[in-house]
Design an enzyme around this catalytic site. Structure first.
Site, PDB file in Angstrom:
ATOM      1  N   HIS A 169      -6.293  19.563   2.676  1.00  9.13           N
ATOM      2  CA  HIS A 169      -5.751  20.678   1.883  1.00  9.13           C
ATOM      3  C   HIS A 169      -4.949  21.584   2.809  1.00  9.13           C
ATOM      4  CE1 HIS A 169      -5.885  23.490  -1.569  1.00  9.13           C
ATOM      5  NE2 HIS A 169      -6.072  24.435  -0.672  1.00  9.13           N
TER       6      HIS A 169
ATOM      7  N   ASP B 253      -2.945  24.852   3.363  1.00  9.49           N
ATOM      8  CA  ASP B 253      -2.812  26.202   2.778  1.00  9.49           C
ATOM      9  C   ASP B 253      -1.590  26.913   3.324  1.00  9.49           C
ATOM     10  OD1 ASP B 253      -6.333  26.448   2.617  1.00  9.49           O
ATOM     11  OD2 ASP B 253      -4.958  26.654   0.913  1.00  9.49           O
TER      12      ASP B 253
ATOM     13  N   HIS C 222      -1.033  23.399  -0.988  1.00  5.66           N
ATOM     14  CA  HIS C 222      -1.293  24.579  -1.824  1.00  5.66           C
ATOM     15  C   HIS C 222      -0.321  25.673  -1.391  1.00  5.66           C
ATOM     16  CE1 HIS C 222      -4.303  28.067  -2.826  1.00  5.66           C
ATOM     17  NE2 HIS C 222      -3.240  28.078  -3.607  1.00  5.66           N
TER      18      HIS C 222
ATOM     19  N   GLY D 216      -9.511  32.192   4.581  1.00  9.70           N
ATOM     20  CA  GLY D 216     -10.707  31.361   4.441  1.00  9.70           C
ATOM     21  C   GLY D 216     -11.952  32.199   4.669  1.00  9.70           C
ATOM     22  N   GLY D 217     -13.132  31.586   4.502  1.00  7.22           N
ATOM     23  CA  GLY D 217     -14.383  32.241   4.848  1.00  7.22           C
ATOM     24  C   GLY D 217     -14.859  33.305   3.879  1.00  7.22           C
TER      25      GLY D 217
ATOM     26  N   ASP E 245     -11.114  26.042  -5.480  1.00  2.00           N
ATOM     27  CA  ASP E 245     -10.659  26.334  -4.120  1.00  2.00           C
ATOM     28  C   ASP E 245     -11.130  27.703  -3.624  1.00  2.00           C
ATOM     29  OD1 ASP E 245      -7.331  26.615  -2.571  1.00  2.00           O
ATOM     30  OD2 ASP E 245      -9.353  26.460  -1.742  1.00  2.00           O
ATOM     31  N   GLY E 246     -12.089  27.636  -2.657  1.00  2.00           N
ATOM     32  CA  GLY E 246     -12.444  28.892  -1.992  1.00  2.00           C
ATOM     33  C   GLY E 246     -13.933  29.200  -2.033  1.00  2.00           C
TER      34      GLY E 246
HETATM   35  C1  DX5 Z   1      -7.557  30.574   0.443  1.00  3.14           C
HETATM   36  C2  DX5 Z   1      -7.219  29.080   0.504  1.00  3.14           C
HETATM   37  C3  DX5 Z   1      -8.452  28.205   0.474  1.00  3.14           C
HETATM   38  C4  DX5 Z   1      -9.384  28.469   1.658  1.00  3.14           C
HETATM   39  C5  DX5 Z   1     -10.612  27.595   1.539  1.00  3.14           C
HETATM   40  O1  DX5 Z   1      -6.383  31.307   0.207  1.00  3.14           O
HETATM   41  O2  DX5 Z   1      -6.413  28.708  -0.590  1.00  3.14           O
HETATM   42  O3  DX5 Z   1      -8.040  26.835   0.477  1.00  3.14           O
HETATM   43  O4  DX5 Z   1      -8.714  28.170   2.856  1.00  3.14           O
HETATM   44  O5  DX5 Z   1     -11.397  27.862   2.659  1.00  3.14           O
HETATM   45  P1  DX5 Z   1     -12.923  28.352   2.499  1.00  3.14           P
HETATM   46  O6  DX5 Z   1     -13.686  27.107   2.051  1.00  3.14           O
HETATM   47  O7  DX5 Z   1     -13.287  28.795   3.885  1.00  3.14           O
HETATM   48  O8  DX5 Z   1     -12.950  29.423   1.474  1.00  3.14           O
HETATM   49 ZN    ZN Z   2      -6.100  26.558  -0.826  1.00  2.00          ZN
END
Ligand code: DX5
Ligand code: ZN
Length: 218
Positions: free
Chosen positions: A31, A33, A66, A146-147, A177-178
């Protein structure tokens, strides 16, 4: 359920090694980002382009791009040479229905197309596009980093979306997602999610194959 490993939190110095580990752990997708610093405040374009170029040289596992960007066509042009299996853009970045339709057509010249929606965007806003796209990317956190923790209210949106897809005999996939981890992935699966994006929880784990298997067998 399929797993799409978000590479956002992959450390640049160890990225190639991490990608090999994720490949042998059988992630279903990588994925990517892409953030432009305008639609969301972070700008990850350069890092995500380097990662996408490297991934194309390392593996055949498909890229799930994405786009968290305002100028969607510009970023489709930047990332389509990496031959992603799908490119998803945010409905919130399109001015009107005509632009959404035009963007779907534009992306379809290169690959499959997904439409992404933020936590506070209602599902009804995308019903009219479901028959035109391959996937809906339902954000379970606010886009931008993330996180974060999964926003539980988004699970009902997935349930409602799945009901609409089934009752209208559509084959549109749902990707969440997330903030996804072993504690909430069953809720997402039971709600009708087909693909779960996992970033921090996976990347920070010590054994990627074990983590992915655990997430998939729920
Ligand atoms: C957030 C991104 C997600 C994120 C997912 O804007 O679109 O894809 O990186 O990471 P985690 O699993 O850490 O939320
Ligand atoms: Zn994403």
């Amino acid at each position: 359920m399929e797993i799409s490993a978000s590479v956002l939190s992959v450390n640049e110095e160890e990225s190639v090694h991490t990608f090999y580990r994720l490949e042998t752990a059988h992630t279903d997708y990588f994925h990517i980002d892409v953030m432009d610093g305008k639609f969301v405040k972070n700008d990850t374009t350069e890092k995500m382009k380097i990662y996408s170029d490297n991934l194309k040289n390392i593996t055949n596992i498909p890229l799930d791009v994405h786009l968290m960007v305002e100028d969607i066509k510009k970023y489709v042009d930047i990332f389509s040479p990496n031959e992603p299996s799908i490119i998803s853009f945010h409905i919130e970045a399109a001015k009107n229905k005509e632009e959404v339709i035009a963007l779907i057509k534009y992306i379809k010249q290169y690959t499959k197309v997904g439409i992404a929606i933020n936590p506070n965007t209602s599902i009804e806003n995308i019903y009219e596009y479901l028959s035109l796209v391959h996937k809906v990317l339902v954000m379970t956190v606010e886009p931008g980093k993330g996180g974060q923790s999964l926003i539980l209210e988004t699970i009902d949106k997935i349930k409602k979306l799945k009901e609409y897809i089934v009752s209208n005999n559509l084959d549109t996939e749902i990707e969440a997602d997330g903030g996804i981890n072993i504690d909430n992935i069953k809720l997402l699966k039971d709600a009708g999610t087909d693909i779960a994006v996992v970033g921090t929880y996976l990347i920070n784990s010590k054994d990627y194959r074990f983590t992915i298997n655990k997430l998939k067998e729920i």
